[in-house]
Design a protein around this motif. Sequence first.
Motif, PDB file in Angstrom:
ATOM      1  N   ALA A  85       0.842  -1.207   0.000  1.00  0.00           N
ATOM      2  CA  ALA A  85       0.000   0.000   0.000  1.00  0.00           C
ATOM      3  C   ALA A  85       0.878   1.258   0.000  1.00  0.00           C
ATOM      4  CB  ALA A  85      -0.930  -0.006   1.215  1.00  0.00           C
ATOM      5  N   LEU A  86       1.995   1.202   0.721  1.00  0.00           N
ATOM      6  CA  LEU A  86       2.919   2.338   0.745  1.00  0.00           C
ATOM      7  C   LEU A  86       3.492   2.591  -0.657  1.00  0.00           C
ATOM      8  CD1 LEU A  86       4.572   4.449   2.318  1.00  0.00           C
ATOM      9  CD2 LEU A  86       6.186   2.624   2.924  1.00  0.00           C
ATOM     10  N   VAL A  87       3.947   1.517  -1.297  1.00  0.00           N
ATOM     11  CA  VAL A  87       4.480   1.628  -2.660  1.00  0.00           C
ATOM     12  C   VAL A  87       3.410   2.184  -3.607  1.00  0.00           C
ATOM     13  CG1 VAL A  87       5.333   0.312  -4.640  1.00  0.00           C
ATOM     14  CG2 VAL A  87       6.153  -0.237  -2.330  1.00  0.00           C
ATOM     15  N   ASP A  88       2.233   1.582  -3.541  1.00  0.00           N
ATOM     16  CA  ASP A  88       1.153   1.990  -4.447  1.00  0.00           C
ATOM     17  C   ASP A  88       0.753   3.450  -4.207  1.00  0.00           C
ATOM     18  OD1 ASP A  88       1.312  -0.631  -5.164  1.00  0.00           O
ATOM     19  OD2 ASP A  88      -0.798  -1.107  -4.881  1.00  0.00           O
ATOM     20  N   THR A  89       0.684   3.851  -2.932  1.00  0.00           N
ATOM     21  CA  THR A  89       0.298   5.225  -2.627  1.00  0.00           C
ATOM     22  C   THR A  89       1.330   6.204  -3.177  1.00  0.00           C
ATOM     23  OG1 THR A  89      -0.763   4.419  -0.608  1.00  0.00           O
ATOM     24  CG2 THR A  89      -0.484   6.791  -0.807  1.00  0.00           C
ATOM     25  N   SER A  90       2.611   5.872  -3.040  1.00  0.00           N
ATOM     26  CA  SER A  90       3.650   6.779  -3.561  1.00  0.00           C
ATOM     27  C   SER A  90       3.532   6.927  -5.077  1.00  0.00           C
ATOM     28  CB  SER A  90       5.051   6.282  -3.176  1.00  0.00           C
ATOM     29  OG  SER A  90       5.425   5.172  -3.969  1.00  0.00           O
ATOM     30  N   HIS A  91       3.212   5.815  -5.763  1.00  0.00           N
ATOM     31  CA  HIS A  91       3.013   5.899  -7.216  1.00  0.00           C
ATOM     32  C   HIS A  91       1.829   6.805  -7.544  1.00  0.00           C
ATOM     33  CE1 HIS A  91       5.879   3.210  -9.235  1.00  0.00           C
ATOM     34  NE2 HIS A  91       5.828   2.431  -8.171  1.00  0.00           N
ATOM     35  N   THR A  92       0.772   6.703  -6.739  1.00  0.00           N
ATOM     36  CA  THR A  92      -0.416   7.518  -6.999  1.00  0.00           C
ATOM     37  C   THR A  92      -0.144   8.992  -6.696  1.00  0.00           C
ATOM     38  OG1 THR A  92      -1.900   5.671  -6.620  1.00  0.00           O
ATOM     39  CG2 THR A  92      -2.840   7.862  -6.362  1.00  0.00           C
ATOM     40  N   VAL A  93       0.597   9.274  -5.628  1.00  0.00           N
ATOM     41  CA  VAL A  93       0.955  10.661  -5.333  1.00  0.00           C
ATOM     42  C   VAL A  93       1.759  11.244  -6.502  1.00  0.00           C
ATOM     43  CG1 VAL A  93       2.298  12.183  -3.821  1.00  0.00           C
ATOM     44  CG2 VAL A  93       0.904  10.366  -2.815  1.00  0.00           C
ATOM     45  N   ALA A  94       2.708  10.463  -7.017  1.00  0.00           N
ATOM     46  CA  ALA A  94       3.513  10.928  -8.155  1.00  0.00           C
ATOM     47  C   ALA A  94       2.631  11.171  -9.378  1.00  0.00           C
ATOM     48  CB  ALA A  94       4.611   9.917  -8.475  1.00  0.00           C
ATOM     49  N   GLU A  95       1.694  10.267  -9.590  1.00  0.00           N
ATOM     50  CA  GLU A  95       0.776  10.393 -10.734  1.00  0.00           C
ATOM     51  C   GLU A  95      -0.078  11.662 -10.600  1.00  0.00           C
ATOM     52  OE1 GLU A  95      -1.701   6.942 -11.091  1.00  0.00           O
ATOM     53  OE2 GLU A  95      -2.928   7.872 -12.657  1.00  0.00           O
ATOM     54  N   LEU A  96      -0.581  11.917  -9.404  1.00  0.00           N
ATOM     55  CA  LEU A  96      -1.375  13.126  -9.175  1.00  0.00           C
ATOM     56  C   LEU A  96      -0.514  14.372  -9.384  1.00  0.00           C
ATOM     57  CD1 LEU A  96      -3.483  11.958  -6.100  1.00  0.00           C
ATOM     58  CD2 LEU A  96      -4.394  12.651  -8.333  1.00  0.00           C
ATOM     59  N   LEU A  97       0.743  14.317  -8.918  1.00  0.00           N
ATOM     60  CA  LEU A  97       1.635  15.468  -9.119  1.00  0.00           C
ATOM     61  C   LEU A  97       1.936  15.688 -10.599  1.00  0.00           C
ATOM     62  CD1 LEU A  97       4.090  14.957  -6.113  1.00  0.00           C
ATOM     63  CD2 LEU A  97       2.596  16.939  -6.470  1.00  0.00           C
ATOM     64  N   ARG A  98       1.979  14.595 -11.364  1.00  0.00           N
ATOM     65  CA  ARG A  98       2.196  14.732 -12.808  1.00  0.00           C
ATOM     66  C   ARG A  98       0.970  15.319 -13.496  1.00  0.00           C
ATOM     67  NH1 ARG A  98       3.791   9.366 -12.629  1.00  0.00           N
ATOM     68  NH2 ARG A  98       1.983   8.708 -13.820  1.00  0.00           N
ATOM     69  N   ASP A  99      -0.202  14.823 -13.133  1.00  0.00           N
ATOM     70  CA  ASP A  99      -1.380  15.063 -13.966  1.00  0.00           C
ATOM     71  C   ASP A  99      -2.414  16.025 -13.404  1.00  0.00           C
ATOM     72  OD1 ASP A  99      -0.186  13.178 -15.546  1.00  0.00           O
ATOM     73  OD2 ASP A  99      -1.410  11.515 -14.817  1.00  0.00           O
ATOM     74  N   ASP A 100      -2.361  16.307 -12.103  1.00  0.00           N
ATOM     75  CA  ASP A 100      -3.452  17.064 -11.491  1.00  0.00           C
ATOM     76  C   ASP A 100      -2.950  18.413 -10.954  1.00  0.00           C
ATOM     77  OD1 ASP A 100      -5.882  17.755 -10.268  1.00  0.00           O
ATOM     78  OD2 ASP A 100      -5.181  16.902  -8.369  1.00  0.00           O
ATOM     79  N   PRO A 101      -3.377  19.512 -11.584  1.00  0.00           N
ATOM     80  CA  PRO A 101      -2.915  20.827 -11.140  1.00  0.00           C
ATOM     81  C   PRO A 101      -3.313  21.157  -9.700  1.00  0.00           C
ATOM     82  CG  PRO A 101      -4.618  21.027 -12.852  1.00  0.00           C
ATOM     83  CD  PRO A 101      -4.235  19.590 -12.766  1.00  0.00           C
ATOM     84  N   VAL A 102      -4.446  20.610  -9.235  1.00  0.00           N
ATOM     85  CA  VAL A 102      -4.870  20.899  -7.855  1.00  0.00           C
ATOM     86  C   VAL A 102      -3.874  20.300  -6.857  1.00  0.00           C
ATOM     87  CG1 VAL A 102      -6.676  20.559  -6.125  1.00  0.00           C
ATOM     88  CG2 VAL A 102      -7.307  21.118  -8.480  1.00  0.00           C
ATOM     89  N   THR A 103      -3.430  19.070  -7.112  1.00  0.00           N
ATOM     90  CA  THR A 103      -2.435  18.451  -6.231  1.00  0.00           C
ATOM     91  C   THR A 103      -1.119  19.232  -6.277  1.00  0.00           C
ATOM     92  OG1 THR A 103      -3.411  16.284  -6.653  1.00  0.00           O
ATOM     93  CG2 THR A 103      -1.208  16.307  -5.693  1.00  0.00           C
ATOM     94  N   ARG A 104      -0.692  19.587  -7.488  1.00  0.00           N
ATOM     95  CA  ARG A 104       0.573  20.338  -7.610  1.00  0.00           C
ATOM     96  C   ARG A 104       0.501  21.665  -6.869  1.00  0.00           C
ATOM     97  NH1 ARG A 104       0.742  18.578 -13.044  1.00  0.00           N
ATOM     98  NH2 ARG A 104      -0.233  20.502 -13.738  1.00  0.00           N
ATOM     99  N   ALA A 105      -0.547  22.446  -7.150  1.00  0.00           N
ATOM    100  CA  ALA A 105      -0.676  23.755  -6.496  1.00  0.00           C
ATOM    101  C   ALA A 105      -0.863  23.583  -4.997  1.00  0.00           C
ATOM    102  CB  ALA A 105      -1.855  24.526  -7.094  1.00  0.00           C
TER     103      ALA A 105
END
Lengths: 230, 230
Positions: A85-105
């Motif tokens: 779950a830790l590995v998967d969550t980190s991948h999802t956080v990275a994905e959100l940072l790549r693709d989602d402006p709300v997460t980045r901002a």
Amino acid sequence: MTKQERATRTRQALIRSAATVIERHGYAEARLVLISSGAGVSTGALHFHFENKAAVAEAVVAEASRGLHEASGAIRHRTDTALQALVDTSHTVAELLRDDPVTRAGFRLSCDGERSAAPDLRAEWQRRVQDLLTEAADVGTLADGVSREDAVAAIVAATAGFEVLGRHDGAWLSPRTLTGFWRLLLPRLATPQALTRLDPSGTGATTATAGHTVGAGAGEAGAPEPVARR
Amino acid sequence: MTKQERATRTRQALIRSAATVIERHGYAEARLVLISSGAGVSTGALHFHFENKAAVAEAVVAEASRGLHEASGAIRHRTDTALQALVDTSHTVAELLRDDPVTRAGFRLSCDGERSAAPDLRAEWQRRVQDLLTEAADVGTLADGVSREDAVAAIVAATAGFEVLGRHDGAWLSPRTLTGFWRLLLPRLATPQALTRLDPSGTGATTATAGHTVGAGAGEAGAPEPVARR
């Protein structure tokens, strides 16, 4: 669509537009008229939802926090082990940072001191990492002789690094980079038995890449390319 | 003191003052009059040395780069192995980030996109990490099956994270945090034989703390306290 639904939709559009404007111009230069026009509404409509720019920024961070919390909860629910779950969550956080402006901002507003908008997303991520490693330790899947605090610090620091470095070079947030990180770290974190069941490339539908084998060692032949070139 | 020596001394004072002012107010708000008065000279004297604010900022980054380069060269010279030199250099970078405003401002100017002042300090650090790991691999001290690129990425990301997180909480740049990071990572990076000779707490005079034993495992009893509390 009811009046209530329209209002919710407008509020979401304003948050997304604010994230984009703040990312492009910085908080100080993010003008309300840009935010409202980006959402296709008047500044009057913006003021119906938010008292001022600080309130918009807080809503961006809160929305980013909600998205991360939701994703992280869903991952824990669908995943067998805390370490996966830790590995998967980190991948999802990275994905959100790549693709989602709300997460980045959200991360920038929450972490860069431009505005101290609560909640603190990095502190929330740190607590998540702590909880999952504690869970792994409780069921005996954390390797002997590894300090949990050292592990939390290394994971939190590396992911903060991926976030910051990824602002200039998206390769730092790629599945390849994240997979390489876990391929390196998991054999140190997990017991040999637990390790065989872990996939450093993540088991999520959206983040899964070619399944690497942990601990088998890529050697130089299979090594990823340099993650950042300048 | 010759005229030449006085000029050099004034230039250094201006660079140090600029670093402090930029750190406090940000590049955009760093006024030249604050920089010159902080160095105890007139703005005329500042203009004798630097054409404009951009030139001052470039000098700050260049001075930070010079300091890091010099420290890193001296460490490699006095240290037996490339992996220990890597550990020692990371401790020294953290120490400079804790104690030296020129290094701190240099990293912000070089990395935050406020100004794209060359040289890029993070890229220089990445090359240093690459070189030292290549050296370790060449003499056979890098553990089998570890991808050098994965290791470079993890180390560069974690140290970028320490730098950024350390801006708000100095504990992230403490010898304790750095030591914990290497205590976790070295057993994965070094061959068992090489590992016995490595000290994760660094072997430098200024950064040496109580010598921890790598791989012995601190367990929870000896674990450092949480590195960041909010």
